[in-house]
Scaffold this motif. Structure first.
Motif, mmCIF file in Angstrom:
data_model
loop_
_atom_site.group_PDB
_atom_site.id
_atom_site.type_symbol
_atom_site.label_atom_id
_atom_site.label_comp_id
_atom_site.label_asym_id
_atom_site.label_seq_id
_atom_site.Cartn_x
_atom_site.Cartn_y
_atom_site.Cartn_z
ATOM 1 N N LYS A 217 5.996 38.066 -26.577
ATOM 2 C CA LYS A 217 6.176 37.848 -28.015
ATOM 3 C C LYS A 217 5.043 37.004 -28.594
ATOM 4 O O LYS A 217 4.603 37.234 -29.729
ATOM 5 N N LEU A 243 12.582 44.010 -27.803
ATOM 6 C CA LEU A 243 11.250 44.117 -28.397
ATOM 7 C C LEU A 243 11.289 44.931 -29.688
ATOM 8 O O LEU A 243 10.626 44.577 -30.671
ATOM 9 N N TYR A 246 12.330 42.699 -32.259
ATOM 10 C CA TYR A 246 11.271 41.734 -32.605
ATOM 11 C C TYR A 246 10.186 42.381 -33.459
ATOM 12 O O TYR A 246 9.579 41.721 -34.317
#
Length: 277
Positions: A217, A243, A246
């Motif tokens: 990240k 992910l 994110y």
């Protein structure tokens, strides 16, 4: 004792650590004698005079100590690379990361690529060999890795295309005018129990934080802030869903995931939209 007899004798000691014990004994014999497989096939009945050395290496390998660290070499993308202790051993799955990068870069000219966590240098070196008019900055926090990567770059005659820098991620990167960031970062959760053979490899190249995706990240964050259009990373097989969530924090034109040779999710590519939010 002949080579053939040695293979039969010592393969028994490796049955608990490998599914190819005979092959591994052959590899060690060739390593000791500095010969190739063709020579071995022609000399199975030749007297082997280095059994004492072989016995020591077999005992070491029987502890799950990686074969690559014993022979100090590994194959990657059809090329031979030097391997050293305290540096991550190349994996075949990383070839897929290289292939995906080449697919993006092949039609571009005068490209600049940043590799985060170069390790033995395999990713940068293969890109330098396979992509024309490319310049690469390859960083790592491990002095042993940087020294090894430089040796491998020189061996493959691409040292003029790669600048190696000691840096924690983007910390010491001054030039942000890159077309792509590529990385095989640490992405294993800190509490994960490693296989015995992997225990010998450097932990800071494997463990990515309490959850495992923290460094991933951070690389996404820094790549986006640096306005670098493309990001390609390896990842853990179970990290796709978090992910994707994110990714919603960024202006992304498109993203894709790819699977490894066993069918597990193994990496992703992102094309960011131009400009910040």
């Amino acid at each position: 004792m002949t080579i053939k007899d040695c293979i039969k004798k010592y393969s028994k000691q490796l049955r608990e650590v490998t599914h190819i014990p005979n092959k591994e004994v052959e590899i060690l014999i060739l390593h000791i004698l500095q010969k190739n497989v063709i020579w071995l096939h022609l000399n199975y009945n030749k007297e082997f005079l280095e059994e004492n050395i072989l016995e020591k290496l077999i005992k070491k390998r029987a502890t799950n100590y990686p074969m690559e660290y014993i022979t100090k070499k590994a194959s990657f993308y059809g090329e031979l690379f030097e391997v050293a202790e305290n540096v991550l051993i190349p994996r075949p799955e990383t070839e897929l990361l290289v292939e995906n990068a080449i697919e993006i870069l092949k039609d571009k000219s005068n490209t600049n690529v940043l590799e985060i966590g170069t390790g033995s240098g395999i990713i940068s070196i293969m890109l330098a060999k396979l992509v024309e008019n490319i310049k690469i900055v390859a960083v790592d926090i491990n002095d042993d890795a940087l020294a090894l990567a430089k040796r491998n770059a020189k061996k493959h005659q691409v040292e003029h295309k790669i600048e190696f820098i000691k840096s924690d991620l983007y910390e010491n990167i001054k030039n942000n005018k890159f077309d792509m960031t590529i990385s095989n970062p640490p992405y294993i959760a800190d509490d994960y129990k490693l296989p015995l053979n992997v225990e010998f490899e450097p932990r800071n190249a494997l463990f990515g934080g309490e959850i495992g995706d923290e460094i991933l990240k951070k690389i996404i964050d820094d790549t986006y802030k640096s306005k670098i259009p493309y990001l390609l990373c390896e990842m853990g097989y179970d990290q796709r869903k978090p992910l994707i969530s994110y990714f919603q924090n960024f202006e992304i034109e498109k993203y894709e995931f790819y699977k490894d040779y066993s069918g597990f999710d193994r990496g992703f590519s992102i094309k960011f939209k131009k400009g910040d939010k």
